[in-house]
Write an enzyme that holds these catalytic residues in place. Structure first.
Site, PDB file in Angstrom:
ATOM      1  CG  ASP A 263       0.631   1.382   0.860  1.00  0.00           C
ATOM      2  OD1 ASP A 263       1.662   1.177   1.525  1.00  0.00           O
ATOM      3  OD2 ASP A 263       0.340   0.742  -0.162  1.00  0.00           O
ATOM      4  CG  HIS A 291       2.200  -1.982  -2.168  1.00  0.00           C
ATOM      5  ND1 HIS A 291       1.877  -1.282  -1.027  1.00  0.00           N
ATOM      6  CD2 HIS A 291       2.924  -3.047  -1.762  1.00  0.00           C
ATOM      7  CE1 HIS A 291       2.388  -1.912   0.025  1.00  0.00           C
ATOM      8  NE2 HIS A 291       3.029  -2.983  -0.396  1.00  0.00           N
TER       9      HIS A 291
END
Length: 452
Positions: A263, A291
């Site tokens: 990410d 996440h």
């Protein structure tokens, strides 16, 4: 050559430099030893004499656990070469090799679950090549499969590693029992997890994968190094990391990480594209939270070529809206275009995450990792695994960054991700010793596309 027959639940095939070569200079140049095992199984061990090169068979069972001809080693991974002794006997090219290997470090033992999967297919060769831990760091790979059916695939992986001729790869072990594969490991990369099938609710996935990570946490607690570093990749990785650490009370909770580095890398990419600079100009990027699509890519503290990102990118609307959505949905867009999940870039992000812990963080910078929140300086709820900004001295440990700004925009979104993780924690209370299994209250589907 030497081979050892064991049950397919575990196999070990060490190729290591002996530490006490000087005491054995009269020994044969090619030395062998039995693979270490947690149980006393019948084994086939062959000794190779350097003078007459006659193999002596000690013992060979007809079949192991009903599987005829099953062996637990692959060519060179069954053999221990004493390179120093070879260099002393034959003063040729081995002398150079001898000087090189004297500078090598002690072998680092790394376990990888889901080792026959797509992510591992990219990761294992990076680990074996020295790209991750360094060009002078020998490595032992312990590969964990999920079932009896996966064992044959693990054999194929071990054969490919053998054929790649990596000089730093000193040992390869394969198995399906975490209590054997995790023995004395110093790093555990937990990639293997069940993907979400059609019609499966997120609560179901939390429970199914949670049981996997509860078992692996217990195994790490029982047999791994007391200072093992654990990186959880299998999704939902934040809550799976929490489950794992709760089932490993003898290992410091600080040693557990959930992978949010992909990410972070995606967020850096988007800032670089918008600012028309290369990736190396982006620093101080944080991913806050889970996440999932509640993750918070932080442009407030990010810097571009040393300047605050908001000074370089004046498009406030893009920062507040498109930037976050693009990072959150990047995996889904990739799947649409490529037809498969982001295994290669996930493997790269695992490498980045490890390197951030084994190398000192550049002055003034930091990196993102999902870590245990107890004692955090930001006011985030304790007893969950939450992605936050970290720095490392390069010793495998980290400290949380304190010199960050959290404005109202960030805080509102951080609290939303926090609430989601607290809801997930309630769903898995029965796996972390906090009550019986209850109705899961996670209703909003925020799973990232790669989990589906």
């Amino acid at each position: 050559m030497a081979a050892a027959a064991t049950a397919p639940s575990s196999s070990s095939s060490p190729l290591q430099l002996h530490k006490h070569a000087a005491a054995r200079r009269s020994a044969p140049a090619l030395l062998l030893r039995r693979p270490r095992s947690r149980s006393h199984r019948n084994q086939l061990v062959c000794s190779l004499d350097a003078t007459n090169r006659q193999a002596v068979q000690e013992e060979r069972p007809a079949a192991v656990n009903g599987v005829a001809g099953r062996t637990d080693c692959y060519g060179v991974f069954c053999t221990t070469y004493d390179l120093r002794a070879v260099g002393a006997r034959w003063r040729t090219d081995w002398c150079k090799r001898d000087e090189e290997t004297k500078a090598w470090k002690k072998v680092v033992s790394v376990a990888v679950s889901g080792a026959a999967g797509m992510i591992s297919n990219h990761l294992l060769f990076k680990l074996a090549s020295g790209q991750v831990f360094g060009p002078d760091q020998p490595i032992a790979l312990k590969l964990l499969g999920s079932s009896q059916r996966s064992f044959q695939k693990l054999e194929g992986v071990a054969m490919e590693l053998e054929d790649s001729l990596y000089p730093l790869l000193r040992e390869v072990s394969i198995g399906i029992d975490p209590y054997e594969v995790f023995q004395d490991v110093e790093w555990a990369l937990l990639i293997g997890a069940k993907p979400r099938g059609p019609g499966m609710e997120r609560a179901d996935l939390l429970n199914i994968n949670g049981q996997i990570f509860a078992q692996q946490g217990k195994a790490l607690n029982a047999v791994a190094s007391r200072n093992v570093k654990v990186l959880v990749v299998g999704n939902p990785c934040n809550t799976n990391a929490l489950i794992c650490l709760k089932n490993a009370p003898e290992i410091p909770s600080k040693n557990f990480h959930a992978l949010t580095r992909l990410d972070e890398n995606r967020a850096k990419c988007q800032l670089a594209l918008k600012a028309s600079v290369f990736y190396d100009k982006i620093s101080n990027m944080t991913i806050w939270g889970n996440h999932s699509t509640t993750q918070v890519p932080d442009f407030v503290n990010a810097r571009i070529d040393g300047k605050p990102a908001r000074q370089v990118i004046r498009d406030t609307k893009w920062l507040h809206e498109e930037f976050t959505k693009t990072v959150q949905k990047r995996g889904g867009e990739l799947i649409q275009k490529r037809g498969r999940s982001s295994a290669p870039s996930t493997a790269v992000s695992i490498v980045d995450a490890i390197q951030s812990l084994v190398n000192p963080t550049p002055e003034g910078d930091w990196f993102s990792s999902g870590v245990y929140t107890n004692g955090n300086p930001y006011g985030i709820e304790e007893d969950i695994v939450f992605s936050m900004p970290c720095r490392s001295k390069g010793d495998g440990d980290y400290e949380l960054v304190t010199d960050v700004t959290i404005d109202d925009f960030l805080w509102e979104r951080i609290k939303k991700s926090e609430a989601e993780l607290l809801a997930e924690k309630r769903c898995v209370g029965h796996l972390i010793g906090e009550g019986e299994e209850e109705l899961c209250e996670v209703t909003e589907d925020t799973m990232l596309p790669g989990e589906q």
